[in-house]
Design a protein around this motif. Structure first.
Motif, PDB file in Angstrom:
ATOM      1  N   ASP A 255       0.951  -1.141  -0.161  1.00  0.00           N
ATOM      2  CA  ASP A 255       0.129   0.150  -0.099  1.00  0.00           C
ATOM      3  C   ASP A 255       0.862   1.270   0.032  1.00  0.00           C
ATOM      4  OD1 ASP A 255      -2.560   0.655  -0.364  1.00  0.00           O
ATOM      5  OD2 ASP A 255      -3.309   0.343   1.759  1.00  0.00           O
TER       6      ASP A 255
ATOM      7  N   HIS B  36      -7.262  -1.839   9.108  1.00  0.00           N
ATOM      8  CA  HIS B  36      -6.330  -1.298   8.032  1.00  0.00           C
ATOM      9  C   HIS B  36      -6.841   0.193   7.769  1.00  0.00           C
ATOM     10  CE1 HIS B  36      -4.348  -1.581   3.982  1.00  0.00           C
ATOM     11  NE2 HIS B  36      -5.159  -0.169   3.727  1.00  0.00           N
TER      12      HIS B  36
ATOM     13  N   HIS C 109      -6.620   4.431   6.533  1.00  0.00           N
ATOM     14  CA  HIS C 109      -6.205   5.363   6.032  1.00  0.00           C
ATOM     15  C   HIS C 109      -6.342   6.712   6.727  1.00  0.00           C
ATOM     16  CE1 HIS C 109      -4.509   3.530   2.143  1.00  0.00           C
ATOM     17  NE2 HIS C 109      -5.201   2.725   2.550  1.00  0.00           N
TER      18      HIS C 109
ATOM     19  N   ASN D  50      -1.225   5.723   5.004  1.00  0.00           N
ATOM     20  CA  ASN D  50      -1.799   4.720   5.851  1.00  0.00           C
ATOM     21  C   ASN D  50      -1.477   5.291   7.160  1.00  0.00           C
ATOM     22  OD1 ASN D  50      -1.686   3.650   3.148  1.00  0.00           O
ATOM     23  ND2 ASN D  50      -2.130   1.552   4.336  1.00  0.00           N
TER      24      ASN D  50
HETATM   25 ZN   LIG Z   1      -5.202   0.600   1.937  1.00  0.00          ZN
END
Ligand SMILES: [Zn+2]
Length: 527
Positions: free
Chosen positions: A15, A206, A208, A242
Motif C-alpha cells: 500500500d 487497516h 487510511h 496509511n
Molecule cells: Zn489501503
C-alpha cells in the motif's frame, strides 16, 4: 497479568508503494523488508506478484526473513472463472510466501457499481478465493475493502461478506477504512458490533489517514477487539497515507492502556530501532525526513525555549512525554543567543566534554553577531566546542582553493556555463591537488574537495549533500552570506553545518569542510 498478543502487519511495500512519487526498486524492497524483519513485525506484505515486473522479481527471490511472515497481496477471483484460472490471482497463489492477503469488496454499493456483479456472486468469489489459499497451505487473510462505509450503508451485507470469508477459512478479517473517512468513535462502535456478531473471528484494522486520524482509528479498533493492525513506515500510502507505524508502535508499546494490555513481536529493545528505520526509508526514497514527526522526527525531543531547557536539564520529564532513547531518538537543544547558557551546557554534557562554558558562550554570541546560526547547524556547533577543547584532530589543512565559472555560447545559441574548482590540501604531510567540475561553483568545489582526501577518502564514499540554503544577512553596514549545508550518509544519518562570509563561495567552502570534518570525527577516523 498475561498480556494479549497483538499482531503487526506492515504494508509499506504494497500500500505504501501507492504513494505519489514513490517507486521502489527490487533492491529497495529487499532492504526495507530486512529492516522490518529485524524490527520484529509479524507480517511483511511485499506487493502483488504478477501485477508489475518489480513485484514479480521481488517475489521470485524471497528475502531472507528470520521471523516475519512474508505475505503476497492480491484480489479475490473474478466472477465466472475459477481461482486457479484467474490470471491475476494465479501468480499470487503460486508465490513462495507464508501468507496471502486478498482484498475483496464488502460494500454492496461497490459490488453493484464498481464490480457490476450480483451480491451473491461476490460472496462466492470471496469463499472460493479463501479456499484456494488454504488449499495452497498458505495463511489466508481477507482484506475487507470499504468495510466501514459498506457497513454503514448495508450492515447485513457487509457482515455476510465477513462471515463468508471466515467460514471459508480466512484466518484474519481485516476491516479496511479504504477511503479514510471513518472517525475513531465510529470505528470503535463498528468493530465492537462485528466482534459481537462474529465472536470466533480474528479481526484486523487497516486505516487510511484522510482525516489525520488513521492512528487514532487503529487504536480505537484495537480497543474494540481488533488484534491485528496494518500500517506503513512513516505513514506512506495513497492520498494522505496509511496508519503510521512509526507513531502507532510507540503508542502501543509505551502508552496505556495498550502497553499493559498487549504484547507485540517487537521488544522494547527493538523499538529503539524505529527512528533509524524511519530515516532509512526516507534515505531510500531520497526524501527529507519530516523533522516534526512524533517520536522519530529530529525535532520530537528538541528543546529551545530557555525556561524549557533549564527545566529539562533538571529532569527531562518536565517537557518530554517519553524518553527519546525509548524510540532511538535524541534530545537536542539548539544554540541561540536567547536560550543562554543552559543550552550550551546541556549540549556539551551530551558530548561528554568539560569546556570553558563562559568562553564558549561568548564565542557563540560573537559568531552569531557575525551572522552564524547554530539552530539548524548542530554539527558546526559541536565542532566549535570540540575545537575549543582541542579535542578535534586536524585531519587536513586547506592551503588554497579557487573556482572559475565560464559561460560560453554553444552551437544552439544557448549560453552554457561550467564551473571548475581547484583545491590544494595537506593530508598527513602530503600535498594533494584536486580539481572538480560542476554545474555551479559550489558543486565544483564540493567535487574537488572530496575527490581525494588521501587516507580519509573511504570515509567520504557515502557522503552526499542533500540540501543547501543561502541567506543574505545585513550585519551593521555590511551584507554577509550565510550558507547552511545538510549532508547525509548511507546509514541514514543527517547533519547540518554552517559557513558565513562576505562571499557565497567562501561561506559554502566553510560549510562543506565542516561537513566533512564532522563525518570524519563521528566515524572515528584516525588522524
Ligand atoms: Zn489501503
Amino acid at each position: 497479568m498475561t498480556r494479549e498478543r497483538l499482531y503487526i502487519f506492515d504494508t509499506t511495500l504494497r500500500d505504501g508503494a501507492q504513494t505519489q512519487g514513490v517507486d521502489f526498486s527490487v533492491e529497495d524492497k529487499r532492504q526495507i523488508a530486512l529492516a522490518l524483519d529485524n524490527l520484529g513485525v509479524d507480517y511483511i506484505e511485499g506487493g502483488w506478484p504478477g501485477a508489475n515486473p518489480t513485484d514479480s522479481a521481488f517475489f521470485a527471490e524471497r528475502p531472507k526473513l528470520l521471523k516475519a511472515r512474508f505475505t503476497a497481496f492480491g484480489m479475490t477471483k473474478r466472477a465466472g472463472r475459477s481461482a486457479a484460472n484467474d490470471p491475476s490471482l494465479a501468480p499470487v497463489l503460486d508465490a513462495a510466501v507464508d501468507a496471502i492477503c486478498l482484498v475483496g469488496k464488502t460494500s454492496a454499493y461497490q459490488v453493484e457499481v464498481a464490480l457490476e456483479i450480483s451480491l451473491v456472486d461476490n460472496l462466492d468469489n470471496i469463499a472460493r478465493s479463501m479456499e484456494a489459499i488454504a488449499a495452497k497451505k498458505r495463511e489466508p487473510l481477507f482484506d475487507a475493502e470499504h468495510f466501514f462505509d459498506g457497513y454503514k450503508a448495508n450492515p447485513d451485507y457487509a457482515l455476510s461478506c465477513l462471515r463468508t470469508a471466515h467460514e471459508a477459512g480466512a484466518k484474519w478479517l481485516v476491516l479496511c477504512d479504504t477511503n479514510g473517512g471513518t472517525m475513531p468513535e465510529e470505528a470503535y462502535a463498528i468493530v465492537s458490533a462485528v466482534k459481537e456478531k462474529l465472536p470466533g473471528a480474528a479481526l484486523g484494522i487497516h486505516a487510511h489517514n484522510d482525516t489525520e486520524q488513521a492512528v487514532a482509528v487503529s487504536l480505537a479498533a484495537i480497543r474494540a477487539g481488533a488484534r491485528q493492525v496494518q500500517g506503513t513506515l512513516n505513514g506512506l500510502g495513497e492520498r494522505c497515507g496509511n496508519a503510521n507505524l512509526c507513531s502507532l508502535l510507540p503508542n502501543l508499546m509505551l502508552k496505556e492502556p495498550f502497553a499493559s494490555q498487549f504484547e507485540t513481536g517487537i521488544t522494547r529493545d527493538n523499538l529503539k530501532q524505529i527512528s533509524h528505520v524511519s530515516r532509512l526509508l526516507d534515505e531510500i526514497l531520497n526524501r527529507s525526513p519530516n523533522r516534526y514527526a512524533p517520536y522519530v522526527g529530529a525535532s520530537a525531543f528538541t528543546h529551545k525555549g530557555g525556561l524549557h531547557v533549564s527545566a529539562v536539564m533538571k529532569n527531562p520529564q518536565t517537557y518530554e512525554h517519553v524518553p527519546p532513547e525509548a524510540v532511538g531518538n535524541k534530545r537536542t537543544m539548539p544554540v541561540s543567543s536567547q536560550s543562554g547558557r543552559a543550552n550550551v551546557a546541556a549540549n556539551l554534557a551530551m558530548e561528554g566534554g568539560k569546556p570553558d562554558l563562559a568562553r564558549l558562550l561568548q564565542d557563540v554570541k560573537h559568531r552569531e553577531f557575525e551572522g552564524y546560526s547554530y539552530d539548524d547547524a548542530q554539527a558546526s556547533f559541536e565542532l566549535l566546542a570540540l575545537r575549543q577543547q582541542k579535542k578535534l584532530p586536524r585531519y587536513f589543512t586547506v592551503e588554497k582553493f579557487s573556482v572559475t565559472v565560464e559561460s560560453v555560447r554553444d552551437e544552439d545559441d544557448q549560453m552554457v556555463s561550467q564551473s571548475r574548482a581547484e583545491v590544494e590540501l595537506i593530508v598527513a604531510g602530503e600535498r594533494i591537488t584536486s580539481t572538480g567540475t560542476g554545474n555551479g561553483p559550489v558543486n565544483a568545489l564540493d567535487a574537488a574537495l572530496r575527490k581525494d582526501l588521501g587516507k580519509y577518502s573511504p570515509f567520504l564514499a557515502d557522503l552526499r549533500l542533500v540540501d543547501y540554503k543561502v541567506r543574505i544577512l545585513t550585519t551593521g553596514t555590511e551584507a554577509v552570506t550565510r550558507v547552511t549545508v545538510e549532508s547525509a550518509d548511507g546509514k541514514g544519518n543527517r547533519w547540518s553545518t554552517v559557513g558565513v562570509s562576505e562571499n557565497i563561495v567562501d561561506a559554502s567552502f566553510e560549510a562543506l569542510t565542516d561537513s566533512i570534518v564532522y563525518k570524519l570525527y563521528r566515524d572515528q577516523a584516525r588522524s
